[in-house]
Scaffold this motif. Structure first.
Motif: not given
Length: 119
Positions: A84-105
């Motif tokens: 890990l680097k200093l610039e990796d500091s963040a709030v990390f969120y998980c998200a559920k896709d609307v489908g089985s593929g990686n639509s990133r919706a």
């Protein structure tokens, strides 16, 4: 009711590791692609990684350091973060896709877990 609950954030020194978890409730976890997204202080959302039933994908800056995985029996998504680097500091969120593929919706988000990299 769909719910995503992240955990595993914390304070780590540069070069250290964190393992994030995202517990999923209220849907058939194995049927959906899942994503990790992060937001650094004062910045916008940044895509980190995706996983579906066959493949994983990473942002260039995370390749070789981060590993996304899932345990469908436990309805849980993981993100192993190493070097890990200093610039990796963040709030990390998980998200559920609307489908089985990686639509990133996405139709569901967790509340986020804070990872801080500091010496």
């Amino acid at each position: 009711q769909v719910q995503l609950v992240e955990s595993g954030g914390g304070l780590v020194q540069p070069g250290g590791s964190l393992r994030l978890s995202c517990a999923a409730y209220g849907f058939t976890f194995s049927s959906y692609a899942m994503t990790w997204v992060r937001q650094a202080p004062g910045k916008g959302l940044e895509w980190v990684s995706d996983i579906n039933s066959r493949s994983t994908y990473y942002a260039d800056s995370m390749k070789g350091r981060f590993t996304i995985s899932r345990d469908n029996a436990k309805n849980t998504l993981y993100l192993q973060m190493n070097s890990l680097k200093l610039e990796d500091s963040a709030v990390f969120y998980c998200a559920k896709d609307v489908g089985s593929g990686n639509s990133r919706a996405f139709d569901a988000w967790g509340q986020g877990t804070l990872g801080t990299v500091s010496s």
